[in-house]
Write an enzyme that holds these catalytic residues in place. Structure first.
Site, short mmCIF file in Angstrom:
data_model
loop_
_atom_site.label_atom_id
_atom_site.label_comp_id
_atom_site.label_asym_id
_atom_site.label_seq_id
_atom_site.Cartn_x
_atom_site.Cartn_y
_atom_site.Cartn_z
N GLU A 110 -7.47 7.18 -2.23
CA GLU A 110 -6.37 6.65 -1.44
C GLU A 110 -5.66 7.75 -0.65
OE1 GLU A 110 -5.27 3.36 -0.90
OE2 GLU A 110 -7.31 3.08 -1.65
N HIS A 150 -6.11 7.46 3.29
CA HIS A 150 -4.91 6.94 3.94
C HIS A 150 -3.76 7.95 4.01
CE1 HIS A 150 -6.81 3.02 3.87
NE2 HIS A 150 -7.02 3.15 2.57
N HIS A 192 -2.45 -0.66 -5.07
CA HIS A 192 -3.65 -0.31 -4.33
C HIS A 192 -3.36 0.90 -3.46
CE1 HIS A 192 -7.29 -1.76 -1.69
NE2 HIS A 192 -7.35 -0.48 -1.99
#
Length: 266
Positions: A134, A138, A76
């Site tokens: 992602e 992040h 993930h």
């Protein structure tokens, strides 16, 4: 506290030597500072990760639709949460790259691209759109990967480093095998207690993980870490996850990945 050292350049055979060597390590202490420690606020954010000093390596178990091999969890992300469990997202809109395949390949990481295509997939979009998400959400919040932390910075280089570190860490956290070794295997009929799953995964790092379920079905696990010094040191310190807790019921389904196109890991 024991470190969780990841051999950042060893996991993939064709990594470019330039990719993890250009951070200004000479400006950082030879005695690295642990993120989220009492000393973390006293040094440059190029030398210690802050405010995002608690890293969560999150993994998916997708069964509908299936993603990844039938005998492996998938990636993930790697999230730099605050030490109290709060978090930032989308920290630099100027680095929200949309051509990560090209960026990775230009940094000598064609093998990494192939690995990501197998092990970092989305269940509702293309793999690269998921990587873009992602990274922009992040990855841009990892302070020790900011462009100012590099000598001779080249655009996108820090994203290549981020995904290399993420994959190397993921490879060291074999969720499927840890569960299998404890007698917990995917099944359409069997159920397992959340406690026995958590106990099995505690063996991976020695710390508690966070389990996530949807309608009683296990679909995600999160491992917690602090980091000694810049993240490219890959010197991770396993930790309990602060600010999140498991949401699974007492009894959990761990369903198999079924389908004609499902593969086994190579």
């Amino acid at each position: 506290m024991a470190s969780w050292m990841i051999p950042a350049l060893a996991a993939l055979p064709l990594v470019s030597a330039k990719s993890l060597s250009l951070v200004k390590l000479d400006t950082c202490s030879t005695d690295p500072i642990e993120s989220c420690s009492s000393d973390a606020g006293s040094v440059s954010t190029c030398c210690v990760n802050r405010p995002g000093g608690q890293f969560l390596q999150t993994q998916f178990w997708d069964t509908d639709p299936v993603t990844g091999p039938e005998d492996s969890w998938t990636i993930h992300g790697l999230w730099p949460d605050h030490c109290d469990g709060d978090y930032d997202e989308g920290c630099d809109s100027s680095r929200e790259y949309s051509d990560l395949t090209s960026i990775l390949e230009s940094n000598g990481k064609s093998d990494l691209v192939s690995y990501l295509k197998d092990y970092m997939q989305s269940n509702n979009g293309s793999p690269e759109s998921f990587w873009d998400h992602e990274w922009s959400t992040h990855g841009t919040c990892v302070s020790t990967l900011e462009p100012d932390c590099y000598d001779d910075y080249e655009e996108g280089q820090e994203a290549a480093d981020y995904f290399q570190i993420l994959v190397d860490l993921f490879k060291s956290l074999d969720t499927y095998t840890a569960l299998k070794d404890a007698g917990i295997t995917p099944s359409s009929d069997e159920t397992y207690s959340a406690d026995e799953i958590a106990s099995a995964l505690r063996e991976v790092t020695g710390k508690d993980v966070v389990l996530s379920c949807n309608s009683g079905e296990l679909y995600q696990v999160a491992y917690g870490f602090f980091v000694n010094g810049p993240i490219i040191n890959a010197d991770f310190i396993a930790s309990d996850v602060v600010g999140q807790s498991s949401n699974c019921p007492d009894t959990v389904k761990y369903l198999p990945k079924n389908g004609s196109n499902v593969t086994k890991r190579s």
